[in-house]
Design an enzyme around this catalytic site. Structure first.
Site, mmCIF file in Angstrom:
data_model
loop_
_atom_site.group_PDB
_atom_site.id
_atom_site.type_symbol
_atom_site.label_atom_id
_atom_site.label_comp_id
_atom_site.label_asym_id
_atom_site.label_seq_id
_atom_site.Cartn_x
_atom_site.Cartn_y
_atom_site.Cartn_z
ATOM 1 N N GLY A 1 -2.755 -6.926 18.950
ATOM 2 C CA GLY A 1 -2.916 -5.894 19.982
ATOM 3 C C GLY A 1 -2.827 -4.485 19.421
ATOM 4 C CD GLU B 1 -31.617 12.222 4.314
ATOM 5 O OE1 GLU B 1 -32.520 13.010 4.083
ATOM 6 O OE2 GLU B 1 -31.424 11.687 5.423
ATOM 7 N N GLY C 1 -31.606 6.259 9.762
ATOM 8 C CA GLY C 1 -32.603 5.187 9.816
ATOM 9 C C GLY C 1 -31.847 3.924 10.208
HETATM 10 C C1 LIG Z 1 -23.563 10.121 15.723
HETATM 11 C C2 LIG Z 1 -25.030 10.347 15.444
HETATM 12 C C3 LIG Z 1 -25.396 11.392 14.600
HETATM 13 C C4 LIG Z 1 -26.751 11.644 14.362
HETATM 14 N N1 LIG Z 1 -27.097 12.721 13.592
HETATM 15 C C5 LIG Z 1 -28.403 13.077 13.525
HETATM 16 C C6 LIG Z 1 -28.794 14.301 12.891
HETATM 17 O O1 LIG Z 1 -27.971 15.039 12.347
HETATM 18 N N2 LIG Z 1 -30.100 14.644 12.892
HETATM 19 C C7 LIG Z 1 -31.067 13.858 13.472
HETATM 20 O O2 LIG Z 1 -32.218 14.223 13.451
HETATM 21 N N3 LIG Z 1 -30.730 12.679 14.076
HETATM 22 C C8 LIG Z 1 -29.438 12.281 14.121
HETATM 23 N N4 LIG Z 1 -29.074 11.108 14.740
HETATM 24 C C9 LIG Z 1 -30.118 10.277 15.342
HETATM 25 C C10 LIG Z 1 -30.361 8.970 14.606
HETATM 26 O O3 LIG Z 1 -30.997 9.211 13.389
HETATM 27 C C11 LIG Z 1 -31.195 8.076 15.555
HETATM 28 O O4 LIG Z 1 -30.336 7.713 16.620
HETATM 29 C C12 LIG Z 1 -31.738 6.854 14.868
HETATM 30 O O5 LIG Z 1 -32.731 7.195 13.937
HETATM 31 C C13 LIG Z 1 -32.341 5.857 15.877
HETATM 32 O O6 LIG Z 1 -33.251 6.507 16.723
HETATM 33 P P1 LIG Z 1 -33.114 6.341 18.316
HETATM 34 O O7 LIG Z 1 -31.710 6.631 18.684
HETATM 35 O O8 LIG Z 1 -34.174 7.149 18.958
HETATM 36 O O9 LIG Z 1 -33.371 4.803 18.596
HETATM 37 P P2 LIG Z 1 -34.795 4.108 18.780
HETATM 38 O O10 LIG Z 1 -35.728 4.578 17.740
HETATM 39 O O11 LIG Z 1 -35.209 4.236 20.207
HETATM 40 O O12 LIG Z 1 -34.426 2.593 18.483
HETATM 41 C C14 LIG Z 1 -33.851 1.711 19.454
HETATM 42 C C15 LIG Z 1 -33.709 0.326 18.815
HETATM 43 O O13 LIG Z 1 -34.998 -0.152 18.472
HETATM 44 C C16 LIG Z 1 -35.014 -0.509 17.111
HETATM 45 N N5 LIG Z 1 -36.332 -0.230 16.536
HETATM 46 C C17 LIG Z 1 -37.014 0.944 16.563
HETATM 47 N N6 LIG Z 1 -38.170 0.828 15.881
HETATM 48 C C18 LIG Z 1 -38.216 -0.433 15.396
HETATM 49 C C19 LIG Z 1 -39.142 -1.167 14.602
HETATM 50 N N7 LIG Z 1 -40.257 -0.598 14.132
HETATM 51 N N8 LIG Z 1 -38.868 -2.443 14.311
HETATM 52 C C20 LIG Z 1 -37.744 -3.034 14.759
HETATM 53 N N9 LIG Z 1 -36.817 -2.391 15.508
HETATM 54 C C21 LIG Z 1 -37.039 -1.106 15.818
HETATM 55 C C22 LIG Z 1 -33.944 0.338 16.451
HETATM 56 O O14 LIG Z 1 -33.515 -0.225 15.238
HETATM 57 C C23 LIG Z 1 -32.882 0.342 17.528
HETATM 58 O O15 LIG Z 1 -32.122 -0.825 17.419
HETATM 59 C C24 LIG Z 1 -27.736 10.808 14.953
HETATM 60 C C25 LIG Z 1 -27.359 9.741 15.761
HETATM 61 C C26 LIG Z 1 -26.033 9.519 16.026
HETATM 62 C C27 LIG Z 1 -25.660 8.384 16.944
#
Ligand SMILES: Cc1cc2nc3c(=O)[nH]c(=O)nc-3n(C[C@H](O)[C@H](O)[C@H](O)COP(=O)(O)OP(=O)(O)OC[C@H]3O[C@@H](n4cnc5c(N)ncnc54)[C@H](O)[C@@H]3O)c2cc1C
Length: 384
Positions: free
Chosen positions: A345, A247, A369
């Protein structure tokens, strides 16, 4: 100009690449503007992609697929990214979900779902993320509780790609909430006319606006017990982890293709734009900036080529895939930013592809991820 690919392309794959590029440009690019406005593609696009042989290219022919390899999948992913077609996520559908089914599904599950995914009759999605759990997947709260010959699924998922059209959703759920990661299972939910299943908002995004990204709700949804992937509980986390390198590599493949397109657009633009009586492309700053971008894009392509070759040999490890994912998505954003700057621009105007690329590329650092999680994986590998 294409960066010549090394180590895995051959004459047949080059022909496949040419025809795939033509298909995207002719059959899908003209609809993108309409899809961006409505924030999703029309359902028919999946049937069309199926008819054109773009779905499940690396599935065995016995299951209706194209009988190709990861190389074919990588070419489709690259050409879709280059064409900036985001109205249907073939990566999630064909390159990821179909492979979960192929690798872990029972024979009956493969026969039931894969041929229909190859034609576009079924649209696939993967529902891991929840409002309170993204990076930390072990903390998902969706449950699937056994009740006779069914599982009862309760929970909510968010950010789900293909969420509006999905007919087959692979739901990450806890079948044993006390068992930590060993209590996670992948439950395949067929959504058509399913009581208790509801699609929520179509989420308005910064970029990739034609893609349908939605919330999904499961409220006492009954799913046949036979729909646990592989018909065995508690393997979900391992199944997810094993598939993650491919992936992440596909995200890197898309980033490399986008970088290439950004540079090509910018070379063409700067040749025609006149500044102070000469083409912008003649200025030393332009030449140096483009030389830097070209260097980065070439290094990225070479590294990703090596990863593709390893993936084809079944030897791509978690850490190397994580490097490819974080570095190429970071560089993609950097290269696009430099290219946008050279457009002045006009680079800020959405009618120019570079402006859309700027917005579309940003999510590469977050999904699949986040890049911080990629660095965690690499660092853990170094400590081992
Ligand atoms: C357009 C889009 C499509 C998507 N499609 C899918 C999909 O099809 N299926 C699905 O299941 N998900 C999907 N996602 C979700 C995506 O996988 C998650 O947004 C992503 O894994 C981050 O999780 P979160 O948004 O909860 O952020 P959080 O986990 O809350 O993270 C917030 C911040 O904290 C940081 N952080 C978190 N843990 C740690 C750590 N241990 N150490 C250091 N930094 C850390 C992160 O890097 C990030 O910068 C999608 C997201 C988007 C925006």
């Amino acid at each position: 100009m294409d960066t010549p690919r090394q180590g895995w392309m051959d004459a047949d794959l080059t022909l496949f690449q040419d025809s795939t590029r033509r298909l995207f440009d002719k059959e899908f690019v003209p609809d993108e503007e309409k899809w961006r406005k409505q924030q999703h593609a029309d359902r028919e696009v999946w049937h069309k992609a199926g008819r054109m042989g773009l779905l499940c290219v690396s599935m065995p022919e016995a299951y209706g697929g194209g009988g190709g390899s990861f190389a074919h999948e990588a070419i489709v992913a690259a050409e879709q990214a280059r064409a900036m077609v985001y109205g249907f996520s073939n990566n999630v559908h064909s390159a990821i979900l179909a492979h979960y089914i192929l690798n872990y599904g029972t024979e009956a599950q493969k026969q039931r779902w894969l041929p229909k995914m190859a034609t576009g009759e079924l649209v696939g999605a993967i529902a891991m993320s929840e409002p309170g759990a993204g990076s930390d997947l072990k903390s998902v709260r969706t449950t699937a509780v056994r009740d006779g010959d069914a599982y009862v699924v309760n929970g909510s998922k968010t950010f789900i790609t293909n969420g509006l059209h999905a007919d087959l959703v692979c739901v990450v759920a806890k079948t044993d909430p006390q068992a930590g990661s060993r209590g996670v299972s992948l439950i395949m939910v067929e959504t058509r006319d399913l009581p208790g299943f509801r699609r929520g908002r179509l989420l308005e995004k910064l970029g990739q606006k034609s893609g349908d990204t939605a919330e999904l709700f499961f409220d006492g949804v009954r799913v046949p017990a036979a729909n646990v992937l592989g018909e065995a509980e508690g393997r979900g986390f391992t199944q997810l982890m094993q598939q993650l390198p491919r992936e992440r590599l596909l995200i890197a493949v898309g980033a490399v293709a986008t970088m290439r397109r950004a540079i090509d657009e910018t070379v063409a633009y700067t040749r025609t734009r006149q500044v102070f009586g000469q083409p912008l492309s003649d200025m030393q700053n332009t030449r140096f900036k483009l030389a830097e971008c070209e260097t980065v894009a070439t290094i990225a392509a070479r590294f990703v080529d090596d990863c593709i070759a390893r993936q084809l040999e079944g030897a791509l490890d978690l850490s190397t895939a994580a490097m490819a994912k974080w570095w190429t998505t970071q560089m993609n954003c950097q290269v696009i930013d430099e290219c946008l700057q050279l457009h002045g621009g006009y680079g800020y105007m959405l009618e120019y592809p570079i402006a859309r690329m700027y917005a579309d590329a940003r999510v590469g650092k977050i999904y699949g991820g986040s890049n911080e999680i990629m660095k965690e994986i690499i660092a853990r590998g170094m400590a081992a």
